[in-house]
Design a protein around this motif. Structure first.
Motif: not given
Length: 554
Positions: A267-269, A274-276, A288-291, A532-533
């Motif tokens: 997800x970070x990359x 989405x992930x549990x 704090x990771x954008x988006x 986030x989108x």
């Protein structure tokens, strides 16, 4: 099932990791209780882009795409297949039920003596080859799950063992189900995790057990299976051109086979949408990771510790299982694993109900290592140094589970607890692929750990998990039970008064603890990392998804 009571039809979730590691460096995500919240970034369809690809992860490609069959009874498989198959009801965050009108115009209890339920099928509803969904599809599934023919290797009977007959109604689009014994959770028979399959799958044992080993050629949902790339570990769903409902906003859903420990990083990359999440570290890494947003709503999923009591196993003696269960400090496990994830970590103390659910009460035997030691002494397991022996045999048990960092941490805590009373626990980790089929179903364990997930129908899981029936394993992998427990389960399923059914279910739960069947460990806190989108997807709580409305904001 009355509105407000939640959870039921248990299905396995081998790859789901529901608890967090220790730590106290981040605030808990929330304190809402099950049945009060859903966090999916809700938006009307007009806000959603037309098109797009949703990227998700799964631990393995399904070994069987029939979730009604024992090899297909896996929560991760169900998460994929629900995009493509019919269910009779939708649920909201509180577990309230509404008929799923895409498939049924009406579902009614039309008789009580005997009990009769009438399903009226939407005249537009078709399978993905264009053939109509008819009463014969419901009849074939009811017969397959009835238990009358043990060649059907079913994951659950779901009350169909109480069905006398399924008949054609006013036309082919109506099924009339008549029961020979009352069934409390009749609404869950083609709902929740128990999806409707075409009669081409359920009509005979061979097709039921084997026809969906390599995919899902015939479905009936807004999406269908486009492709499976086994070498690349990729599943792709696309829009079903025969779908009659609202056009899905997404073009495709791509599901990547990925080790559970790598989901958060993906997800970070920006490799997953989405992930549990499982641990405090997961939260820290994504906050704090954008988006990326953290979505949180308590889920009807929980961690589970099961004993193997089959004849000939080291834990065949119920007294031994009970003694060992009393030595496991489940509160310490909760405080260690969920510190920083929930406000007040505590163990789950019921096999049947979840915290926040009407009917939940503590039916456990409690943590009492002194009593455990005395009971082991009385059983002839004599302590010699750090170990216990009986008739020259050392008391050593194997804890078998899917290889995941969080499961390992829990196993080590249990190992420490049992070591204090002279019981040696060895840790035996296995890969995700075919974990249940090749390891758990055959009983290749002394104790094992996995996750369970439920839906809005609480009672139909009772025989599936805790009933012991000849030649009908379902999900009682430890082969533990008794005629007395079977009778209690039967009484619960036959009780149509909600409060009386709850009281009986709690008697079932206490008996399950007393037989040393299994231990519930931790209830899922329901944290997801989500782009986030992305709208109408995230942490649903008890709510079912509208798969046509999931998509990316304009």
């Amino acid at each position: 099932m009355r509105s407000g009571r939640v959870c039921a039809a248990l299905v396995l979730a081998a790859g789901l990791v529901l608890a967090g590691c220790s730590g106290n460096t981040t605030a808990p995500t929330g304190s809402a209780v099950l049945g009060t919240a859903s966090d999916i970034n809700p938006h009307p369809r007009d806000d959603i882009q037309d098109g797009g690809n949703l990227r998700l992860a799964t631990p393995e490609i399904p070994v069987n795409w029939n979730t009604l069959q024992i090899d297909g009874n896996d929560g991760d498989y169900a998460d994929i297949i629900r995009f493509m198959m019919p269910r009779a009801y939708n649920t909201d965050a509180a577990g309230n039920l509404t008929v799923n009108h895409d498939y049924f115009t009406d579902v009614q209890l039309t008789g009580t003596n005997p009990q009769v339920v009438t399903y009226t099928i939407n005249p537009k509803a078709v399978w993905s080859d264009g053939s109509p969904i008819t009463w014969t599809d419901l009849a074939a599934e009811a017969n397959a799950l009835s238990g009358k023919d043990t060649r059907f290797l079913i994951a659950l009977s779901n009350g169909f063992d109480r069905v006398a007959k399924v008949e054609r109604g006013v036309d082919d689009r109506q099924a009339v189900i008549t029961f020979d014994k009352p069934y409390a959770d009749w609404r869950g028979q083609f709902a929740g995790n128990s999806m409707l399959y075409p009669k081409s799958v359920t009509a005979d044992p061979d097709t039921f057990n084997k026809s969906l080993l390599n995919g899902l050629p015939l479905s009936s949902g807004p999406f269908q299976l486009q492709s499976i790339d086994r070498s690349g570990g990729l599943i792709v769903l696309n829009r079903n051109p025969k779908w009659w409902g609202d056009t899905p906003k997404l073009d495709t859903v791509t599901i990547r086979v990925l080790d559970r420990n790598a989901w958060t990083q993906a997800v970070q990359n920006k490799e997953l949408d989405a992930a549990l999440l499982s641990t405090v570290d997961d939260l820290q890494n994504l906050r704090g990771v954008p988006d990326v947003s953290i979505r949180n709503a308590p889920l009807n999923r929980w961690r589970y510790f099961a004993f193997n009591g089959a004849p000939g196993s080291i834990l065949a003696d119920a007294g031994l299982r009970v003694a060992i269960s009393k030595a496991i400090d489940r509160r310490r496990i909760a405080e260690t694993m969920q510190n920083g994830l929930v406000d007040k970590p505590e163990p789950l103390n019921s096999h049947v109900f979840l915290r926040g659910q009407h009917g939940y009460q503590d039916n456990s035997l409690g943590f009492d290592p002194d009593a455990a030691a005395k009971e082991l002494d009385a059983l002839g397991w004599v302590r010699q140094g750090n170990n216990r022996f009986k008739d020259g045999k050392k008391l050593v048990i194997r804890d078998v589970f899917y290889n995941d960092d969080t499961w390992v941490q829990i196993a080590k805590l249990i190992q420490q607890d049992l070591g204090k009373i002279g019981v040696e626990l060895t840790i035996d980790t296995r890969p995700a692929q075919r974990f249940f089929t090749d390891v758990i179903q055959p009983g290749d364990f002394d104790v094992c750990q996995f996750s369970l997930s439920g839906d809005a129908f609480v009672f139909n899981s009772l025989p599936q998990i805790f009933g012991l029936y000849p030649n009908d394993l379902q999900v009682n992998y430890g082969r533990i039970g008794s005629p007395e427990l079977n009778d209690l389960i039967d009484k619960t399923l036959s009780e149509l008064d909600p409060e009386q059914a709850i009281a009986l279910a709690n008697q079932v739960d206490r008996k399950v603890f007393e037989e040393g069947h299994s231990l519930p460990l931790l209830q899922n806190e329901g944290n997801y990392g989500v782009r986030s989108e992305l709208a109408n997807y995230g942490s649903p709580g008890l709510a079912s998804y509208d798969y046509t409305s999931i998509g990316f904001l304009k």
